[in-house]
Design a protein around this motif. Structure first.
Motif, mmCIF file in Angstrom:
data_model
loop_
_atom_site.group_PDB
_atom_site.id
_atom_site.type_symbol
_atom_site.label_atom_id
_atom_site.label_comp_id
_atom_site.label_asym_id
_atom_site.label_seq_id
_atom_site.Cartn_x
_atom_site.Cartn_y
_atom_site.Cartn_z
ATOM 1 N N LEU A 94 -1.311 7.284 -14.562
ATOM 2 C CA LEU A 94 -2.136 6.536 -15.543
ATOM 3 C C LEU A 94 -3.648 6.921 -15.145
ATOM 4 N N ILE A 95 -4.021 7.435 -14.128
ATOM 5 C CA ILE A 95 -5.496 7.804 -13.927
ATOM 6 C C ILE A 95 -5.309 9.058 -13.071
ATOM 7 N N SER A 96 -5.905 10.169 -13.620
ATOM 8 C CA SER A 96 -5.942 11.401 -13.188
ATOM 9 C C SER A 96 -7.192 11.955 -13.190
ATOM 10 N N LYS A 97 -7.631 12.261 -11.741
ATOM 11 C CA LYS A 97 -9.133 12.830 -11.816
ATOM 12 C C LYS A 97 -10.220 12.073 -12.047
ATOM 13 N N LEU A 115 -3.585 -3.182 -15.544
ATOM 14 C CA LEU A 115 -3.932 -2.162 -14.589
ATOM 15 C C LEU A 115 -5.315 -2.782 -13.747
ATOM 16 N N LEU A 116 -6.026 -3.318 -14.496
ATOM 17 C CA LEU A 116 -7.199 -3.612 -13.651
ATOM 18 C C LEU A 116 -6.937 -4.786 -12.598
ATOM 19 N N LEU A 135 1.725 5.202 -11.124
ATOM 20 C CA LEU A 135 2.642 3.977 -11.166
ATOM 21 C C LEU A 135 4.291 4.707 -10.801
ATOM 22 N N GLU A 136 4.621 4.312 -9.580
ATOM 23 C CA GLU A 136 5.590 4.757 -8.995
ATOM 24 C C GLU A 136 6.952 4.306 -9.523
ATOM 25 N N GLN A 137 8.135 5.024 -9.139
ATOM 26 C CA GLN A 137 9.296 4.663 -9.856
ATOM 27 C C GLN A 137 9.639 3.111 -9.564
ATOM 28 N N ASN A 138 9.520 2.786 -8.503
ATOM 29 C CA ASN A 138 9.907 1.550 -8.087
ATOM 30 C C ASN A 138 8.923 0.342 -8.691
ATOM 31 N N LEU A 141 2.104 0.229 -7.874
ATOM 32 C CA LEU A 141 0.960 1.070 -8.180
ATOM 33 C C LEU A 141 0.247 1.734 -7.061
ATOM 34 N N SER A 142 0.185 3.112 -6.875
ATOM 35 C CA SER A 142 -0.436 3.766 -5.846
ATOM 36 C C SER A 142 -1.706 4.289 -6.371
#
Length: 222
Positions: A94-97, A115-116, A135-138, A141-142
């Protein structure tokens, strides 16, 4: 009434055995296929308990078949890579760099407010501090913060870490754990000497732990 109790006990025992066979995941950590299996198991288990006309063997066979399918799928997913995204899905970045991917958020149907909220739960006050949010498979949120926003680690402080392992409970409620005592490489004589050092006796100890680095913690009875 007794028949219902016996049927419930049998189904409960079968479910405990099958769930232990599936593994020790928490509900929030289940993959999609595992969650579906869990829901179906509850339905299959409930029917013969509610309806006494349904033979127990039907439920046992159905539960066994379902678990067998789940185990086969889990094994196949680990051996055949292209099956993994089909059954387990794949992580969504969802957020990259530091850059928010609004299209990906829309695709996985997560609003900016959600998300916030998840970022705050993860201890992040500002989305600008986030380097990656996945957002992981389970469904969890990491969150990986930017380096300057993360707390300093031992390498940053140039500290040499000491591995302390876990705290082994040698005494619980005045009872000695023979397994933990042997596991830590100690004997009863050593334990007696430590109790003497702490100026207490076995009967007065609620908890006595020793970690792998030798750090002791003793809680006396009030």
């Amino acid at each position: 009434m007794l028949a219902i109790f016996v049927r419930l006990l049998i189904i409960y025992t079968v479910l405990i055995g099958t769930m232990r066979f599936m593994g020790k995941r928490q509900i929030g950590e289940l993959q999609v296929s595992e969650l579906v299996t869990t829901i179906l198991l509850s339905e299959l288990a409930a029917q013969p308990v509610i309806d006494a006309t349904i033979p127990l063997i039907y439920a046992v066979i159905s539960i066994g078949t379902l678990i067998s399918i789940e185990v086969i799928i889990s094994f196949a997913v680990t051996k055949i890579p292209f099956l993994k995204p089909i059954f387990d899905g794949k992580p969504s970045i969802l957020i990259s760099k530091g850059k928010l991917d609004t299209k990906e958020c829309q695709r996985v149907r997560i609003s900016l407010e959600e998300l916030l909220s998840q970022l705050r739960i993860a201890g992040v006050a500002d989305i600008a501090d986030v380097d990656y949010a996945i957002l992981e498979q389970n469904g969890q949120l990491s969150v990986i913060q930017k380096k300057h926003c993360s707390p300093p680690d031992r390498d940053d402080l140039k500290l040499k870490p000491t591995e302390s392992g876990i705290a082994h409970a040698l005494i619980i409620d005045s009872k000695i754990s023979e397994y933990d005592l042997k596991y830590t490489g100690h004997d009863h004589e050593w334990l007696k000497s430590r109790l003497k050092h702490h100026k207490t006796s076995l009967s007065d100890v609620v908890l006595f732990t020793v970690d792998d680095a030798g750090k002791e913690n003793l809680v006396k009875r009030q």
